[in-house]
Scaffold this active site. Structure first.
Site, PDB file in Angstrom:
ATOM      1  N   ARG A  67      -9.039  -8.671  -0.068  1.00 52.47           N
ATOM      2  CA  ARG A  67      -7.728  -7.769   0.891  1.00 52.47           C
ATOM      3  C   ARG A  67      -6.484  -7.895   1.088  1.00 52.47           C
ATOM      4  NH1 ARG A  67     -10.948  -3.494   4.446  1.00 52.47           N
ATOM      5  NH2 ARG A  67     -12.039  -3.177   3.060  1.00 52.47           N
ATOM      6  N   HIS A  71      -3.191  -6.094  -0.361  1.00 49.80           N
ATOM      7  CA  HIS A  71      -1.991  -6.014   0.548  1.00 49.80           C
ATOM      8  C   HIS A  71      -0.836  -6.545   0.651  1.00 49.80           C
ATOM      9  CE1 HIS A  71      -4.471  -2.374   2.822  1.00 49.80           C
ATOM     10  NE2 HIS A  71      -5.653  -2.813   2.012  1.00 49.80           N
ATOM     11  N   ASN A  99      -3.391  -0.037   7.493  1.00 49.70           N
ATOM     12  CA  ASN A  99      -3.613  -1.810   7.478  1.00 49.70           C
ATOM     13  C   ASN A  99      -3.873  -1.422   8.797  1.00 49.70           C
ATOM     14  OD1 ASN A  99      -2.708  -2.136   5.103  1.00 49.70           O
ATOM     15  ND2 ASN A  99      -0.695  -3.212   6.201  1.00 49.70           N
ATOM     16  N   HIS A 198     -14.268  -4.258  -5.258  1.00 54.16           N
ATOM     17  CA  HIS A 198     -14.876  -3.343  -3.961  1.00 54.16           C
ATOM     18  C   HIS A 198     -16.705  -3.171  -3.735  1.00 54.16           C
ATOM     19  CE1 HIS A 198     -11.567  -0.005  -2.995  1.00 54.16           C
ATOM     20  NE2 HIS A 198     -11.391  -0.879  -2.421  1.00 54.16           N
TER      21      HIS A 198
END
Length: 336
Positions: A67, A71, A99, A198
């Site tokens: 992740r 990001h 975030n 995911h």
């Protein structure tokens, strides 16, 4: 506007973004597989060993690092900007609303950086460390391997204002999500494959509350198993709020193993996040629905596309780092 018009508009956007991406990348030094061959030959082994320790201690760490990488790359390119702490003169990305409670794993990157600074000081960028660590994280929980081109520089700036603008949110509609991927030079196929990440990781109550008290029942059809699952989700995440930070797995079948069960969950209408279920259930998702079905039926096809799309995402660069970038000594702070 008709669905056909939406499709044409999206195709035009993709062409324009592709041209822009090409023009920016044409003047940039290429990333290479042997970038550290002479000045830090053990870099991949060091990252791998540290990631092995992290994932063995807690399999969830694999999802945290993956992740972080995502990001990072969607804000200013893969330049390590997501790792920067706030200072008097710099506002980092960590406290941006999308975030603030979602990103963890920074200490794992710190440990890898410390090891590499001992082995080859001032050589390996934090951006490269995060990119390799994400690849190793996936492998360590059963996912595919891919070669990671290296040679990124670390940014001296952060993109706080860009985080909420560039990163897809959990309740976002399909067309908006597609546009954000196209902006990064990533296709609809890349988007669906990368969403398969995911299959590991957790979702926070605040990000799936609207889904489980909204259209979950209509997408799942509520067979006995789905009813039990929904009841469990609602016990974790009450409608009135107050439990925003409670978490549950986005893939309840095999939450700590990287596989294609995430797509099977979408076929049943049981996606935890609205943004995920939209891939299969949206009336505008003709192409995405076919891809969900394909990856649910063929794990090899999913692994192959995921690897290809991860390389593509990892190659999103910040042109400014090739002029004013650096190799940080500490991933949390710009060099003084």
């Amino acid at each position: 506007m008709s669905i056909l018009s939406w499709s044409c508009s999206l195709q035009l956007m993709f062409v324009l973004f592709s041209i822009l991406s090409f023009s920016l990348q044409a003047s940039e030094p290429p990333l290479t597989l042997n970038y550290y061959e002479s000045n830090c030959p053990n870099v991949l082994e060091i990252v791998r060993k540290e990631m092995e320790c992290a994932v063995l201690s807690d399999p969830r760490n694999a999802a945290l690092i993956l992740r972080l990488h995502f990001h990072d790359c969607f804000v200013q390119g893969c330049d390590g900007s997501v790792l920067l702490d706030d200072t008097i003169t710099l506002q980092g990305e960590k406290k941006a609303s999308i975030n603030k409670h979602a990103l963890k794993g920074f200490r794992i990157i710190d440990r890898i950086k410390n090891k590499l600074e001992s082995e080859c000081p001032g050589t390996v960028s934090c951006a490269d460390i995060l990119t390799v660590a994400a690849r190793d994280a996936v492998i360590l929980v059963g996912g595919p391997y891919w070669d990671v081109p290296l040679g990124r520089k670390d940014s001296k700036t952060a993109g706080y204002a860009l985080t909420d603008l560039n990163l897809p949110s959990s309740d976002e509609g399909l067309l908006s999500i597609i546009s954000k991927f196209l902006y990064q030079g990533l296709s609809v196929t890349d988007m669906v494959a990368l969403s398969g990440a995911h299959t590991i990781g957790m979702g926070r109550c605040v990000n799936f509350r609207e889904r489980i008290y909204g259209d979950f029942e209509s997408t799942s059809g509520l067979d006995p198993m789905s009813k039990t699952y929904l009841t469990n989700l609602r016990s974790i995440c009450p409608p009135a709020g107050g439990e925003d930070d409670k978490e549950t797995a986005m893939d309840y079948v095999s939450p700590n193993f990287f596989d294609n069960s995430f797509f099977h969950i979408l076929l049943k209408g049981e996606g935890l996040l609205n943004s995920d279920q939209e891939l299969y259930s949206s009336v505008l998702g003709t192409e995405t629905k076919k891809l969900v079905q394909k990856y649910a039926e063929n794990a090899v096809a999913f692994f192959e596309q995921f690897s290809e799309s991860m390389v593509k995402m990892g190659n999103i660069t910040n042109p400014e780092t090739y002029v004013g970038g650096e190799v940080r000594k500490n991933c949390r702070f710009v060099n003084t």
